[in-house]
Scaffold this motif. Structure first.
Motif, PDB file in Angstrom:
ATOM      1  N   ALA A 199       0.842  -1.192   0.000  1.00  0.00           N
ATOM      2  CA  ALA A 199       0.000   0.000   0.000  1.00  0.00           C
ATOM      3  C   ALA A 199       0.878   1.242   0.000  1.00  0.00           C
ATOM      4  O   ALA A 199       0.861   2.034  -0.934  1.00  0.00           O
ATOM      5  CB  ALA A 199      -0.918  -0.006   1.218  1.00  0.00           C
ATOM      6  N   THR A 200       1.651   1.429   1.038  1.00  0.00           N
ATOM      7  CA  THR A 200       2.579   2.549   1.125  1.00  0.00           C
ATOM      8  C   THR A 200       3.797   2.066   1.888  1.00  0.00           C
ATOM      9  O   THR A 200       3.848   0.948   2.366  1.00  0.00           O
ATOM     10  CB  THR A 200       1.961   3.748   1.879  1.00  0.00           C
ATOM     11  N   ASP A 201       4.782   2.935   1.986  1.00  0.00           N
ATOM     12  CA  ASP A 201       5.935   2.588   2.788  1.00  0.00           C
ATOM     13  C   ASP A 201       5.580   2.704   4.272  1.00  0.00           C
ATOM     14  O   ASP A 201       4.445   3.012   4.634  1.00  0.00           O
ATOM     15  CB  ASP A 201       7.123   3.492   2.445  1.00  0.00           C
ATOM     16  N   GLN A 202       6.536   2.475   5.142  1.00  0.00           N
ATOM     17  CA  GLN A 202       6.268   2.479   6.573  1.00  0.00           C
ATOM     18  C   GLN A 202       5.964   3.881   7.090  1.00  0.00           C
ATOM     19  O   GLN A 202       6.448   4.875   6.562  1.00  0.00           O
ATOM     20  CB  GLN A 202       7.468   1.914   7.336  1.00  0.00           C
TER      21      GLN A 202
ATOM     22  N   VAL B 206       2.911   1.928  -3.624  1.00  0.00           N
ATOM     23  CA  VAL B 206       2.251   2.902  -4.497  1.00  0.00           C
ATOM     24  C   VAL B 206       2.811   4.291  -4.260  1.00  0.00           C
ATOM     25  O   VAL B 206       3.029   5.064  -5.196  1.00  0.00           O
ATOM     26  CB  VAL B 206       0.729   2.895  -4.259  1.00  0.00           C
ATOM     27  N   ALA B 207       3.065   4.612  -3.000  1.00  0.00           N
ATOM     28  CA  ALA B 207       3.543   5.946  -2.656  1.00  0.00           C
ATOM     29  C   ALA B 207       4.507   5.860  -1.487  1.00  0.00           C
ATOM     30  O   ALA B 207       4.410   4.959  -0.655  1.00  0.00           O
ATOM     31  CB  ALA B 207       2.363   6.854  -2.297  1.00  0.00           C
TER      32      ALA B 207
ATOM     33  N   PHE C 119      -2.215  10.193  -0.739  1.00  0.00           N
ATOM     34  CA  PHE C 119      -0.967  10.431  -1.458  1.00  0.00           C
ATOM     35  C   PHE C 119      -1.252  11.334  -2.641  1.00  0.00           C
ATOM     36  O   PHE C 119      -2.395  11.529  -3.033  1.00  0.00           O
ATOM     37  CB  PHE C 119      -0.302   9.111  -1.905  1.00  0.00           C
ATOM     38  N   ARG C 120      -0.206  11.882  -3.198  1.00  0.00           N
ATOM     39  CA  ARG C 120      -0.362  12.830  -4.295  1.00  0.00           C
ATOM     40  C   ARG C 120       0.387  12.369  -5.530  1.00  0.00           C
ATOM     41  O   ARG C 120       1.401  11.664  -5.453  1.00  0.00           O
ATOM     42  CB  ARG C 120       0.119  14.221  -3.883  1.00  0.00           C
ATOM     43  N   GLU C 121      -0.136  12.762  -6.664  1.00  0.00           N
ATOM     44  CA  GLU C 121       0.533  12.593  -7.954  1.00  0.00           C
ATOM     45  C   GLU C 121       0.866  14.010  -8.414  1.00  0.00           C
ATOM     46  O   GLU C 121       0.057  14.682  -9.049  1.00  0.00           O
ATOM     47  CB  GLU C 121      -0.402  11.887  -8.950  1.00  0.00           C
ATOM     48  N   PRO C 122       2.059  14.503  -8.073  1.00  0.00           N
ATOM     49  CA  PRO C 122       2.338  15.940  -8.242  1.00  0.00           C
ATOM     50  C   PRO C 122       2.373  16.394  -9.684  1.00  0.00           C
ATOM     51  O   PRO C 122       2.147  17.574  -9.963  1.00  0.00           O
ATOM     52  CB  PRO C 122       3.704  16.114  -7.566  1.00  0.00           C
TER      53      PRO C 122
ATOM     54  N   THR D  58       4.056  10.563  -1.846  1.00  0.00           N
ATOM     55  CA  THR D  58       4.032  10.887  -3.268  1.00  0.00           C
ATOM     56  C   THR D  58       4.206   9.610  -4.090  1.00  0.00           C
ATOM     57  O   THR D  58       4.909   8.683  -3.674  1.00  0.00           O
ATOM     58  CB  THR D  58       5.159  11.887  -3.592  1.00  0.00           C
ATOM     59  N   LEU D  59       3.570   9.579  -5.235  1.00  0.00           N
ATOM     60  CA  LEU D  59       3.668   8.456  -6.168  1.00  0.00           C
ATOM     61  C   LEU D  59       5.109   7.965  -6.279  1.00  0.00           C
ATOM     62  O   LEU D  59       6.030   8.747  -6.496  1.00  0.00           O
ATOM     63  CB  LEU D  59       3.155   8.917  -7.540  1.00  0.00           C
TER      64      LEU D  59
END
Length: 269
Positions: free
Chosen positions: A31-34, A113-114, A168-171, A99-100
């Motif tokens: 899903a995401t990092d820690q 993912v981010a 999270f963002r896709e800048p 972030t992506l």
């Protein structure tokens, strides 16, 4: 709410190889990092509430986001008075801003993912203005690297957390998403235009961002031709923190590393 808003460095050779092979596979992504350690978040907040930063915030609010390099219809003495009157203070939690991830874009199995790029703390002025104080780890310590108008970072983080997800963002698009139960869900209008009102599966989103950015990762022809780097502002937006892709930070690079406190404006939806 806005349409637009350190660690994304990945092995350039691996990403370039993935891109060259056209790996737009659906990775078994985390899903995401820690989550950053509580001590790191506390250190980030301590940096944000340094008296010198609060003084910068006062001037930021006094100038209403106008950069110091641009003229202002205030004399220096009037600006100083307005900065004092702004009485800036921090509010709410300091949150990680994700972030992506470049490895996810490249299709590297297991890539999140981010990933966390920096942390953000909301600041408010006496007249109701708000700003986001960005902090990042540099040279073994936490440092304020940007002040941005508004509070997207903390607002979207709170919305996603209240729903049991992670923001999270896709800048490159200025889009904000929520990652929840294996789906990427939109949090703003730009994200809705990207993945639809009901979102997309993680696998479908990976294929989408690979199509968008897979040929611009480190080691790509785009990169080696020297086209990466710098900033690419959305001409329709008053807030411009959407960067091009760079070799140093494959996706989501902002004015974070080594930067002075700057200004980012946002477009209201």
């Amino acid at each position: 709410m806005s349409s637009h808003r350190v660690r994304l460095v990945r092995a350039a050779a691996a990403l370039a190889a993935a891109t060259a092979l056209g790996l737009a596979v659906a990775p078994q992504a985390q899903a995401t990092d820690q989550q950053p350690a509580a001590g790191d978040l506390a250190a980030a907040r301590a940096a944000a509430q340094n008296p010198s930063v609060l003084d910068q915030l006062g001037h930021f609010f006094a100038r209403r986001g106008v950069p110091p390099t641009q003229p202002l219809a205030l004399s220096p003495s009037d600006e100083a008075q307005a900065a004092t009157a702004a009485a800036p203070r921090l509010t709410g939690d300091t949150v990680p801003v994700r972030t992506l991830d470049a490895g996810f874009v490249a299709g590297r199995p297991g890539a999140p993912v981010a990933t966390v790029e920096f942390t953000a703390t909301k600041a408010v002025a006496a007249d109701g203005q708000s700003a986001s104080v960005w902090t990042a780890q540099q040279n073994g310590g936490w440092r304020v690297v940007n002040i941005a108008s508004g509070s997207d970072e903390t607002d979207y983080a709170a919305r996603a957390a209240a729903d049991g997800g992670t923001a999270f963002r896709e800048p490159q698009l200025g889009a904000w998403y929520e990652l929840k139960d294996g789906r990427v869900l939109p949090l703003d209008d730009t994200a809705r235009r990207s993945v639809g009102a009901h979102g997309a599966t993680v696998a479908a989103y990976q294929q989408l961002v690979h199509q968008r950015y897979g040929d611009k990762l480190p080691g790509s022809a785009y990169d080696t031709a020297g086209k990466a780097g710098g900033f690419q502002a959305d001409p329709a937006a008053s807030r411009s923190d959407a960067p091009l892709l760079t070799a140093g930070a494959a996706l989501g690079a902002t004015a974070v590393a080594g930067a002075v406190i700057g200004v980012r404006r946002r477009r209201k939806a």
